[in-house]
Design a protein around this motif. Structure first.
Motif, PDB file in Angstrom:
ATOM      1  N   ASP A   1       0.822  -1.213   0.000  1.00 59.09           N
ATOM      2  CA  ASP A   1       0.000   0.000   0.000  1.00 59.09           C
ATOM      3  C   ASP A   1       0.858   1.266   0.000  1.00 59.09           C
ATOM      4  O   ASP A   1       0.454   2.294  -0.529  1.00 59.09           O
ATOM      5  N   ASP A   2       2.026   1.191   0.598  1.00 64.34           N
ATOM      6  CA  ASP A   2       2.913   2.360   0.690  1.00 64.34           C
ATOM      7  C   ASP A   2       3.696   2.610  -0.594  1.00 64.34           C
ATOM      8  O   ASP A   2       4.263   3.677  -0.769  1.00 64.34           O
ATOM      9  N   MET A   3       3.738   1.650  -1.479  1.00 64.60           N
ATOM     10  CA  MET A   3       4.568   1.785  -2.670  1.00 64.60           C
ATOM     11  C   MET A   3       4.141   2.956  -3.557  1.00 64.60           C
ATOM     12  O   MET A   3       4.979   3.718  -4.027  1.00 64.60           O
ATOM     13  N   ASP A   4       2.835   3.113  -3.805  1.00 63.45           N
ATOM     14  CA  ASP A   4       2.381   4.198  -4.681  1.00 63.45           C
ATOM     15  C   ASP A   4       2.739   5.570  -4.125  1.00 63.45           C
ATOM     16  O   ASP A   4       3.223   6.431  -4.853  1.00 63.45           O
ATOM     17  N   SER A   5       2.511   5.793  -2.847  1.00 64.33           N
ATOM     18  CA  SER A   5       2.813   7.112  -2.290  1.00 64.33           C
ATOM     19  C   SER A   5       4.316   7.387  -2.300  1.00 64.33           C
ATOM     20  O   SER A   5       4.738   8.528  -2.465  1.00 64.33           O
ATOM     21  N   ALA A   6       5.141   6.355  -2.165  1.00 61.19           N
ATOM     22  CA  ALA A   6       6.585   6.541  -2.197  1.00 61.19           C
ATOM     23  C   ALA A   6       7.063   6.955  -3.591  1.00 61.19           C
ATOM     24  O   ALA A   6       8.120   7.572  -3.731  1.00 61.19           O
ATOM     25  N   TYR A   7       6.273   6.646  -4.626  1.00 62.75           N
ATOM     26  CA  TYR A   7       6.660   7.056  -5.985  1.00 62.75           C
ATOM     27  C   TYR A   7       6.820   8.569  -6.063  1.00 62.75           C
ATOM     28  O   TYR A   7       7.741   9.074  -6.695  1.00 62.75           O
ATOM     29  N   TRP A   8       5.913   9.281  -5.407  1.00 64.56           N
ATOM     30  CA  TRP A   8       5.956  10.743  -5.497  1.00 64.56           C
ATOM     31  C   TRP A   8       7.185  11.305  -4.785  1.00 64.56           C
ATOM     32  O   TRP A   8       7.715  12.334  -5.187  1.00 64.56           O
ATOM     33  N   GLU A   9       7.666  10.633  -3.761  1.00 61.07           N
ATOM     34  CA  GLU A   9       8.926  11.036  -3.121  1.00 61.07           C
ATOM     35  C   GLU A   9      10.076  10.828  -4.104  1.00 61.07           C
ATOM     36  O   GLU A   9      10.948  11.681  -4.233  1.00 61.07           O
ATOM     37  N   TRP A  10      10.072   9.686  -4.780  1.00 58.85           N
ATOM     38  CA  TRP A  10      11.100   9.423  -5.799  1.00 58.85           C
ATOM     39  C   TRP A  10      11.034  10.479  -6.900  1.00 58.85           C
ATOM     40  O   TRP A  10      12.039  10.993  -7.348  1.00 58.85           O
TER      41      TRP A  10
ATOM     42  N   ASP B   1       1.761  16.890 -14.669  1.00 59.79           N
ATOM     43  CA  ASP B   1       2.482  18.065 -15.138  1.00 59.79           C
ATOM     44  C   ASP B   1       3.581  18.418 -14.134  1.00 59.79           C
ATOM     45  O   ASP B   1       3.349  18.382 -12.929  1.00 59.79           O
ATOM     46  N   ASP B   2       4.750  18.789 -14.636  1.00 58.71           N
ATOM     47  CA  ASP B   2       5.877  19.096 -13.746  1.00 58.71           C
ATOM     48  C   ASP B   2       5.581  20.205 -12.768  1.00 58.71           C
ATOM     49  O   ASP B   2       6.113  20.219 -11.669  1.00 58.71           O
ATOM     50  N   GLU B   3       4.770  21.147 -13.132  1.00 59.86           N
ATOM     51  CA  GLU B   3       4.476  22.275 -12.242  1.00 59.86           C
ATOM     52  C   GLU B   3       3.794  21.796 -10.964  1.00 59.86           C
ATOM     53  O   GLU B   3       3.885  22.407  -9.927  1.00 59.86           O
ATOM     54  N   ARG B   4       3.045  20.692 -11.036  1.00 66.03           N
ATOM     55  CA  ARG B   4       2.306  20.198  -9.887  1.00 66.03           C
ATOM     56  C   ARG B   4       3.081  19.166  -9.089  1.00 66.03           C
ATOM     57  O   ARG B   4       2.661  18.775  -8.020  1.00 66.03           O
ATOM     58  N   ALA B   5       4.204  18.685  -9.623  1.00 60.39           N
ATOM     59  CA  ALA B   5       4.965  17.619  -8.941  1.00 60.39           C
ATOM     60  C   ALA B   5       5.679  18.138  -7.714  1.00 60.39           C
ATOM     61  O   ALA B   5       5.949  19.251  -7.526  1.00 60.39           O
TER      62      ALA B   5
END
Length: 147
Positions: free
Chosen positions: A119-128, A143-147
């Motif tokens: 379950d934690d894998m998807d949220s960790a993608y955004w940290e990466w 979009d890069d502006e929102r990342a």
């Protein structure tokens, strides 16, 4: 601790999943089916990417080679994860001791509210995504502006 029988079953299931994913990817691609991508979150193909893929035609030798390349790519993060779990490599940028970890069976003290790794894998993608080296491409459609 995980038994030898359990470990064998785990690894066989991993190899089975790699092969299934490889076969499915090539089948969807060669049949022109819509790719329902599970990774990364907010991923998927853009309309331009879909359009370009429909122009490709691959023969059986190319399919065989692509299956091998995809299987190799799929196995790499699993192997890397296992080296981290074993404690024979360290996560890049991690400060502190990295001791390695063991797999153990859930006991009576396990609570349903405990976090599951899958379950934690998807949220960790955004940290990466935040620390990922700059590149002219990305896997997700944010979009890069929102990342």
């Amino acid at each position: 601790m995980i038994s030898e029988q359990q470990k064998q079953a785990l690894f066989v299931e991993i190899h089975k999943a790699i092969e299934e994913a490889t076969v499915l990817a090539i089948e969807r691609f060669s049949l022109g089916q819509e790719a329902d991508l599970a990774y990364p979150p907010n991923g998927g193909l853009t309309e331009k990417e879909k359009s370009e893929l429909t122009k490709l035609s691959i023969n059986s030798n190319q399919k065989s080679a692509l299956r091998k390349i995809i299987a190799d790519a799929a196995s790499y993060p699993i192997f890397r994860f296992l080296t981290l779990l074993d404690g024979v490599s360290d996560p890049e940028g991690y400060e502190g001791d990295w001791p390695g970890f063991t797999l153990q069976s859930k006991d009576d003290n396990f609570e349903d509210s405990d976090t599951f790794l899958h379950d934690d894998m998807d949220s960790a993608y955004w940290e990466w995504r935040k620390i990922r080296p700059s590149s002219d491409w990305k896997l997700d459609n944010l979009d890069d502006e929102r990342a």
